[in-house]
Each structure stands twice: as C-alpha cells, then as structure tokens.
Design an enzyme around this catalytic site. Structure first.
Site, PDB file in Angstrom:
ATOM      1  CD  GLU A 210      39.182-135.118   4.519  1.00 25.22           C
ATOM      2  OE1 GLU A 210      39.058-136.057   3.870  1.00 25.22           O
ATOM      3  OE2 GLU A 210      40.318-134.653   4.938  1.00 25.22           O
ATOM      4  CD  GLU A 350      48.388-133.343  -2.762  1.00 22.35           C
ATOM      5  OE1 GLU A 350      47.908-133.379  -4.163  1.00 22.35           O
ATOM      6  OE2 GLU A 350      47.853-133.373  -1.673  1.00 22.35           O
TER       7      GLU A 350
HETATM    8  O1  F6P Z   1      45.024-135.044  -0.134  1.00 18.42           O
HETATM    9  C1  F6P Z   1      45.519-136.124  -1.238  1.00 18.42           C
HETATM   10  C2  F6P Z   1      44.634-136.169  -2.123  1.00 18.42           C
HETATM   11  O2  F6P Z   1      44.536-137.569  -2.482  1.00 18.42           O
HETATM   12  C3  F6P Z   1      45.016-135.081  -3.415  1.00 18.42           C
HETATM   13  O3  F6P Z   1      45.903-135.752  -4.114  1.00 18.42           O
HETATM   14  C4  F6P Z   1      43.306-135.367  -3.979  1.00 18.42           C
HETATM   15  O4  F6P Z   1      43.497-134.032  -4.916  1.00 18.42           O
HETATM   16  C5  F6P Z   1      42.532-135.175  -2.904  1.00 18.42           C
HETATM   17  O5  F6P Z   1      43.103-135.880  -1.988  1.00 18.42           O
HETATM   18  C6  F6P Z   1      41.226-135.675  -3.276  1.00 18.42           C
HETATM   19  O6  F6P Z   1      41.105-136.862  -3.719  1.00 18.42           O
HETATM   20  P1  F6P Z   1      39.936-137.564  -4.347  1.00 18.42           P
HETATM   21  O7  F6P Z   1      39.553-136.724  -5.463  1.00 18.42           O
HETATM   22  O8  F6P Z   1      39.912-139.024  -4.362  1.00 18.42           O
HETATM   23  O9  F6P Z   1      38.724-137.400  -3.239  1.00 18.42           O
END
Ligand code: F6P
Length: 538
Positions: A210, A350
C-alpha cells in the site's frame, strides 16, 4: 541491549491459583448488580479509583469488590508481571517468535537512563535530535506535509496530529495517505502545490504494498510536475530498509532510522512520529515523550492496586474471561480523539489477537477483546441503544478531559455531563417501577471505566497511549501470549500478491516473470470475470 539471558518460564494466568479463585468469585461478586455494590460501600469511589501522572482511573463502575481486586493483584504476581516488565526494560528478546527485544520504552527515555543499554540510548538520542531538527526546518519550509504509511506507520501520527490540533499553530497543512485504492493520494494531489509539498514515506520495512503504491504515485506527480531532479527535495523516509530507501532516491539527510526492536504499532515515539513533530513542533513533541515516560516509570514501580496500566489490564481480564464480555467500546468525550479508537484497534487487536501461547500450545481461554468505538456523544445517538437495551454486552472505556479542546468550555461542560450521565445509566439502569413501561427498562450493570484528565495536551496524549500500551503488555503476560508479533496479517498479503496479476489481467506475464506464482483459484474466476466486465464498461 542486555545479553540474551534465558527467561524464566512464564506461567499463564489460567494455570494459577488466583485464576481458580476468580472463577469462584464470578458466582458471588460477579453476580451482584452495580447498584448493590455501590450500596454496600459508601466510599466506593475512594476504594475503586486511582490517580497517577495526571490520569484518573475511575473503575467504581466495574463489577468488582475488594476481594476480586485483591485476587486480580494476586494474579499479576502469580504470572510474574513485575519480572516481565523488568525483562522488557532490560531489552530481553521477549518477542520470542521474531527473537527481538521490545524497546518502545527506550524511545522516550531521557539522557542517562540507558534503557536497552548505553548503545541504544545513544542511537535513540542522536536520531531523535536529528529528526527534531529536521522537523523544525520542514515546518518552516513546506506548506503541505503528507505522511504516506499504513498501520502503525499511519494510525499513530494521524490520530495524534488530530488530537493535538490546538497545538499546530504555524504548522503546514498535514495530510495522511494510507489506503491502497488511490483515493487519498488523488485528493492530496488535487489539493496541493508540488513546489510546497513534502512527502514522508513511513514504512519500517519499506516493502508494504500500500505504502509503495502511494509513494510511487506521489513521486510520479513530483517528477512529472517539477522534474526528476526535484524528487530528493520532496521526499523524506523513515525505515530500517536502507537499500530500499536508496533505490527510491531518498536523500541521506532526509532519511531516519528505525530499529527492529520497535514494533510498528508502538512506533509513534520514534522518527515515525516526524509528521507529529512537524505539526506540533519539537518542544511539544518532547512533552509528548515525557508523558509516555511518566507512565513507564509508574508502570514499573507502582503497586498493582495503584498501577493504572495493570489495573486496566486486570479489569479487562475480569471482563473478558470471567464476566464473558468479549468486546470493549472506547468512547472519547472529545472530538479531537476521534481516531483514538482506531489507533487502539491496531494496538490492542494486532497485539492480542493470538490463540497460541508463548510455548506454542493452543490457548484454552479467551484472549484479546474486540476493540471498537466512536466519540461518545455521537455514539449516544447511534449505537448506545443496543448497549443500553440490546442483548449483546460490552465493556466500556470513557475518556474525559475536564478542559475543552476547542476553547468552548461551556459546550464542553455539556459533553462532560453527557459522559457522566451515560456512565451512570449504563451502571444503574432504570427499573420497571421508575420507567413505567417494560420498553423503557434499562437493566444497567454494564461495566465501564472512566479515564479523566485535565486537558488533551501533548503530555497527556503521551500518557494515554503509554497507559494502553502497557495495559496490552500486562494482558499478554496474563494470557501467556506474545503481544509483539503479527503473523496473522501475512497470509492475506501473500494471497494478494498472488492475485494481483489475475485482477490486472496480467496473469500470464506475471506467471512467467515469477511475480505471481499462483493463478487465481478456479472458484474466483466468475467473480473476477464480472469485475473485469464492469471495469471495461460492458
Ligand atoms: O499490517 C501489518 C503491519 O506489519 C503492521 O504491523 C505495521 O504497522 C504495518 O503493517 C506497516 O508496516 P510498515 O511500517 O513496514 O510499512
């Protein structure tokens, strides 16, 4: 970080004697109505409230008495909560499935505390100083600052910037982009001038689909409007992944370090909080850290009966495991805390969404509750009806500042009165005699905790977050689970990566390049066909 000392085997709450006693108390104290509990103790508020670090925890409307409270405190002892807190603060690898320390407390330490050891203290203080200096400069340089991130790299800063809106005078306009579907980034681009916009790509891993999709869209916009050479000036990043920041083209002065001992949902105190620091300024950011640290010290030292995070945790265990209340509604009586329930959803669900113990065996008891909520005054006119008179039951947390966050104290006084009225109605209900009709009867006896404080300022927000962080940790110790991994989100990520080629219509190409190893399962093909038809306008 301390040497990886072997941890003493932990006993989960349900294997202890106090747990057995609590099971017996369900049929005595647990069966009593709050009306009775109040009638039996004229000093109930004094006996069932605690105050520390500017927070007042009023749990007089929880369905407990002195014996339940003493037994809950004995439960904290029996599971070794004190030792678990010390192990966390020493930097032991208590996140066992990832073999990592858990040191968000080290992020709010002051010089000389050496939380996590001298090397970690030095790293934290140096990176904090760099980040705050950067925040002050960016505050003056840009008119729009956009944090691109999701989960812990979005919810904390987005919630806190909104909560502390009163303290953002002179700051750039702050925007938050998380959702992959493109709506938020499209809106930001439509409303911003590329010349005066800074993007901060917040991603611990820098691999999150994302965030990368939104970051690439933002970079295309900057490069397309200002030219490729302008990109380094308009992008900052926070990550542990240096190669990925290199390949994205983040200038070394515009990047900030993270460490594997900071979990995403515990990371607002790190450089992930840079957008908050830009919004409220460095001094206020330090006050925010101070607030968190006050609760850390309190949690580590206070006896259980006066320990706010431990009390909140133990009351939650009583509600979930003994009174059978599997959900907790979080109800702030302050519009500025509108995103606080969403923030807690990640923090609590979570962390506590686990059904296997630290030792790897399936749990035989309930663990983390479902967290949900809305600003309480709005909720009164939507879902409170179900909570008052419906058949499902929930535990409730009310959050209540004494002072207005808008400067309109007269109106805020109405909010205070509403909050207290609801807490009373949920606790005491309304009898048939008083109501005059069976349709107007309120059974009451819905347990709630009221967390009151003077005003929603940076230090208080820090205290509130740390209160819930430690509550979650204490509950994980009682339930015997790891609060710091999140394997449950990985399966969906893997399936999504495999499905992208089927959705975009690039199945064969992706298959041959190895990007999408599996084709869409047969049963999804009719649905994909229908979606494709709509996309093509047929
Ligand atoms: O959805 C899982 C997750 O790993 C969360 O624990 C985390 O806060 C989020 O995705 C974003 O992860 P990142 O900071 O690595 O983009």
């Amino acid at each position: 970080m301390s040497a990886q000392a072997p941890q003493p085997p932990r006993v989960a709450g349900p294997e202890t004697r106090p747990w057995q006693r609590l099971r017996e108390l369900v049929s005595t104290t647990g069966a009593r109505h709050l009306r009775e509990l109040f009638a039996a103790d004229p000093q109930r508020f004094e006996h069932c409230s605690a105050q520390a670090a500017g927070l007042l925890l009023d749990y007089s409307r929880q369905r407990v008495d002195a014996e339940v409270l003493a037994t809950l405190a004995a439960l904290a002892e029996a599971v070794g909560l004190r030792g678990a807190i010390a192990a966390m603060r020493r930097g032991e690898p208590i996140n066992t499935t990832e073999k990592r320390a858990v040191l968000h407390v080290a992020l709010r330490q002051r010089e000389g505390q050496q939380l996590g050891g001298a090397a970690i203290e030095a790293q934290v203080l140096a990176e904090r100083a760099r980040m705050l200096d950067f925040a002050e400069r960016m505050r003056r340089k840009y008119r729009t600052v956009v944090n691109i991130g999701i989960g812990g790299s979005d919810l904390g800063p987005a919630m806190a910037v909104r909560a502390l809106a009163r303290y953002t005078g002179g700051a750039p306009r702050m925007a938050f982009v998380s959702n992959v579907d493109g709506c938020q980034i499209a809106d930001v681009i439509a409303e911003s001038d590329p010349v005066t916009t800074l993007f901060i790509v917040s991603s611990k891993t820098f691999t999150t689909q994302e965030t990368l999709a939104n970051a690439h869209a933002a970079r295309e916009w900057i490069a397309g409007t200002l030219g490729d050479a302008a990109v380094p000036d308009h992008f900052a990043a926070v990550s542990v992944n240096t190669p990925a920041m290199n390949s994205f083209g983040v200038h070394p002065d515009y990047r900030f370090e993270m460490w594997d001992w900071v979990g995403g949902r515990y990371s607002i105190w790190s450089s992930i909080g840079v957008s908050l620091a830009i919004a409220i300024g460095s001094e206020r950011f330090l006050e925010f850290l101070d607030g968190g640290r006050e609760i850390d010290e309190h949690f580590a030292a206070a006896p259980w009966k006066a320990n706010l995070p431990a009390l909140a945790a133990l009351l939650g265990v009583w509600n979930v495991n003994f009174l059978g209340l599997p959900t907790l509604a979080v109800l702030p009586y302050d519009e500025r805390l509108a995103r606080f329930p969403a923030y807690l959803q990640q923090l609590e669900m979570e962390s506590l969404g686990k059904s296997v113990t630290l030792g790897g065996t399936p749990v035989q008891w309930s663990t983390g509750p479902v967290i949900w909520g809305e600003p309480g005054n709005n909720a009164q006119h939507s879902f409170f009806q179900l909570l008052h008179q419906g058949t499902p039951r929930a535990a409730l947390d009310f959050l209540l500042p004494a002072r207005s966050s808008s400067g309109r104290q007269g109106q805020h006084d109405l909010a205070i009165a509403n909050c207290l009225a609801q807490a009373e109605a949920f606790a005491f209900g309304q009898s048939l005699e008083a109501a005059g009709s069976v349709h107007k009867v309120h059974e009451g006896n819905r347990p709630s905790t009221l967390i009151a404080f003077e005003a929603l300022d940076p230090a208080t927000l820090g205290r509130l977050i740390a209160l819930y962080e430690h509550k979650v940790f204490a509950q994980s110790v009682v339930w015997g689970i790891n609060a710091f991994d999140q394997w449950g989100v990985e399966l969906g990520k893997k399936l999504c990566a495999a499905l992208v080629p089927a959705v975009t219509g690039d199945e064969e190409g992706a298959g041959s390049s190895g990007a999408g190893s599996a084709a869409a399962p047969e049963h999804l093909r009719p649905l994909l066909g229908a979606l494709r038809g709509w996309k093509q306008g047929s």
